[in-house]
Write an enzyme that holds these catalytic residues in place. Structure first.
Site, PDB file in Angstrom:
ATOM      1  N   ARG A 147       1.024  -1.388   0.110  1.00  0.00           N
ATOM      2  CA  ARG A 147       0.360   0.175   0.083  1.00  0.00           C
ATOM      3  C   ARG A 147       0.677   1.448  -0.016  1.00  0.00           C
ATOM      4  NH1 ARG A 147      -5.001  -1.916   4.239  1.00  0.00           N
ATOM      5  NH2 ARG A 147      -6.411  -1.908   2.785  1.00  0.00           N
TER       6      ARG A 147
ATOM      7  N   LYS B  96     -16.007 -15.583   5.121  1.00  0.00           N
ATOM      8  CA  LYS B  96     -17.351 -14.982   5.718  1.00  0.00           C
ATOM      9  C   LYS B  96     -17.863 -15.226   4.150  1.00  0.00           C
ATOM     10  CE  LYS B  96     -15.663 -11.852   9.266  1.00  0.00           C
ATOM     11  NZ  LYS B  96     -14.471 -11.485   9.022  1.00  0.00           N
TER      12      LYS B  96
ATOM     13  N   GLY C 253      -7.296  -7.048   0.198  1.00  0.00           N
ATOM     14  CA  GLY C 253      -5.537  -6.559   1.446  1.00  0.00           C
ATOM     15  C   GLY C 253      -4.862  -8.517   1.379  1.00  0.00           C
TER      16      GLY C 253
ATOM     17  N   GLY D  46     -12.339  -3.863   1.188  1.00  0.00           N
ATOM     18  CA  GLY D  46     -14.172  -3.627   0.641  1.00  0.00           C
ATOM     19  C   GLY D  46     -14.489  -2.542   0.230  1.00  0.00           C
TER      20      GLY D  46
HETATM   21  C1  3PG Z   1      -8.684  -1.714   4.666  1.00  0.00           C
HETATM   22  O1  3PG Z   1      -7.661  -2.057   5.661  1.00  0.00           O
HETATM   23  O2  3PG Z   1      -9.602  -2.603   4.401  1.00  0.00           O
HETATM   24  C2  3PG Z   1      -8.260  -0.516   5.039  1.00  0.00           C
HETATM   25  O3  3PG Z   1      -7.498   0.287   5.137  1.00  0.00           O
HETATM   26  C3  3PG Z   1      -9.849  -0.285   5.520  1.00  0.00           C
HETATM   27  O4  3PG Z   1     -10.303  -0.028   7.060  1.00  0.00           O
HETATM   28  P1  3PG Z   1     -11.087  -0.355   7.995  1.00  0.00           P
HETATM   29  O5  3PG Z   1     -11.580  -1.869   7.565  1.00  0.00           O
HETATM   30  O6  3PG Z   1     -10.344  -0.843   9.493  1.00  0.00           O
HETATM   31  O7  3PG Z   1     -12.523   0.965   7.433  1.00  0.00           O
END
Ligand code: 3PG
Ligand code: MG
Length: 400
Positions: free
Chosen positions: A35, A200, A356, A380
């Protein structure tokens, strides 16, 4: 969206930028700096243009409290190693230390504010609280650049509210991610194969719904695969299952058949008496999907499944992959994930690895980033984009 090239001459200007430096850490060691690397094209362009760069980022979920465990110090250090510019970390987020550091920034230098989630208002559900914090951020910049693609699905002060207060543009990472995901939702070259894994089912159901409309083949593996097997009436032993989702999953399978889509689920599995813990090797057996013993759990897709999945991927023109096929962190149960990653690397299709965890998985398994068409920095965020949801951090940008 405007691009940073539309912001005019940035020499001497203060550029406030949101990045996603939420990297996996082992103590203070960054185990995957993907990242941070992904942010370099934009940061380099800004420093080379002579801007004073103020970076906002988060790490983990410190929930509004200052906690050294979530300090961005490791990220600041790594960024300093990767970029040819002076990088300093502010002692706080919007307090006296940050204010003084911003005032002292020279052209071409980078200041990283401390973890924005140390501020309780960053993630507040109360608009006025977020807006008050965003005003403090905005006082640190003349323009705002949004480049933290991994957080654009979050309606948070440093992602969403701040963009309303300054002239703004998307950074190169956000622009590139959106470009790729747009192509996947609007004009994918066919056949378009989507591979979904991970544990999940609940998290992935809404994306399955939307993907069934655009993809030609949907491949299911990983922990969530056993819920599909159970929905098909099979015994799954002690495997992971989400019993509350059996009916929805059945519906999806019927929907897929009715729409003439291919939905592939495991035909064999690698099973073991228990979830692996400690050092291997572990006891494991390959069984057919309809012969999982009552006292065993599935921890990976079997070789026949892996071969069938690889074949579908090799015949595709577009592939999107999110989520491992098994417990890939343990060598005994990594073969399915490896086979899928290898097929993605070998196919002539345009391939996108989303998320990720999947990105970390392919790197852990030894694949080079350039073996894939695009590795998304957003888990996400990319899934919500593919679900067709409106992402607040994109929606708020000028020209959108
Ligand atoms: C992630 O790692 O998916 C992003 O940095 C967002 O983090 P979060 O899910 O804690 O908002
Ligand atoms: Mg996450």
């Amino acid at each position: 969206m405007k691009s940073i090239n539309d912001l005019g001459d940035l020499q001497g200007k203060r550029v406030l930028i949101r990045c996603d430096f939420n990297v996996p850490l082992d103590g203070e060691t960054i185990t995957d700096d993907g990242r941070i690397r992904a942010a370099l094209p934009t940061l380099k362009q800004l420093t080379e243009a002579g801007a004073k760069v103020v970076v906002m980022a988060h790490l983990g979920r410190p929930k509004g409290e200052v906690n050294p465990k979530y300090s961005l110090a490791p990220a600041a250090k790594r960024l300093g190693e990767l970029i040819d510019a002076k990088v300093t970390l502010a002692g706080d987020v919007v307090g006296p230390a940050a204010t003084e550091a911003v005032a002292g920034l020279a052209d071409g230098e980078i200041l990283l504010l401390e973890n924005v989630r140390y501020e309780p208002a960053e993630e507040s559900k109360v608009d006025a609280e977020r807006e008050a914090l965003a005003a403090k951020y905005a006082a640190f910049g003349d323009v705002f650049v949004s480049d933290g693609f991994g957080v654009v699905h979050r309606k948070q002060a440093s992602v969403y509210d701040v963009a309303k207060l300054l002239p703004n543009a998307a950074g190169h990472l956000v622009a590139k991610e959106v470009d790729v995901l747009k192509k996947l939702t609007e004009t994918p070259e066919r056949p378009y194969v989507v591979v979904l894994g991970g544990a999940k089912v609940a998290d992935k159901l809404s994306v399955i719904d939307n993907l069934l409309k655009v993809a030609d083949t949907l491949i299911i593996g990983g922990g969530m695969g056993y819920t599909f097997l159970k929905a098909n009436g099979l015994e799954i032993g002690t495997s992971l299952v989400d019993d509350t989702k059996i009916d929805v999953v059945k519906e999806y399978m019927e929907q897929a058949t009715a729409a003439g889509k291919q939905l592939l689920i495991p035909t064999d599995a690698v099973v073991s008496p228990a979830f692996p813990s400690g050092d291997g090797p572990f006891e494991k057996t390959v069984v057919a999907a309809d012969a999982i013993p009552a006292d065993q759990m599935g921890l990976d897709v079997g070789p026949a499944t892996a071969a069938a999945y690889a074949e579908a991927i090799l015949g595709a023109k577009t592939v999107f992959w999110n989520g491992p096929m098994g417990v890939f962190e343990v060598a005994d149960f990594a073969d399915g994930t490896k086979a899928v990653a290898q097929a993605l690397a070998d196919t002539g299709a345009f391939t996108v690895v989303g998320g990720g965890d999947s990105a970390a998985a392919v790197r852990t398994l030894g694949f080079a980033d350039d073996a894939f068409g695009h590795i998304s920095t957003g888990g996400g965020a990319s899934l919500e984009y593919l679900e067709g949801k409106t992402l607040p951090g994109l929606d708020v940008l000028e020209g959108n």
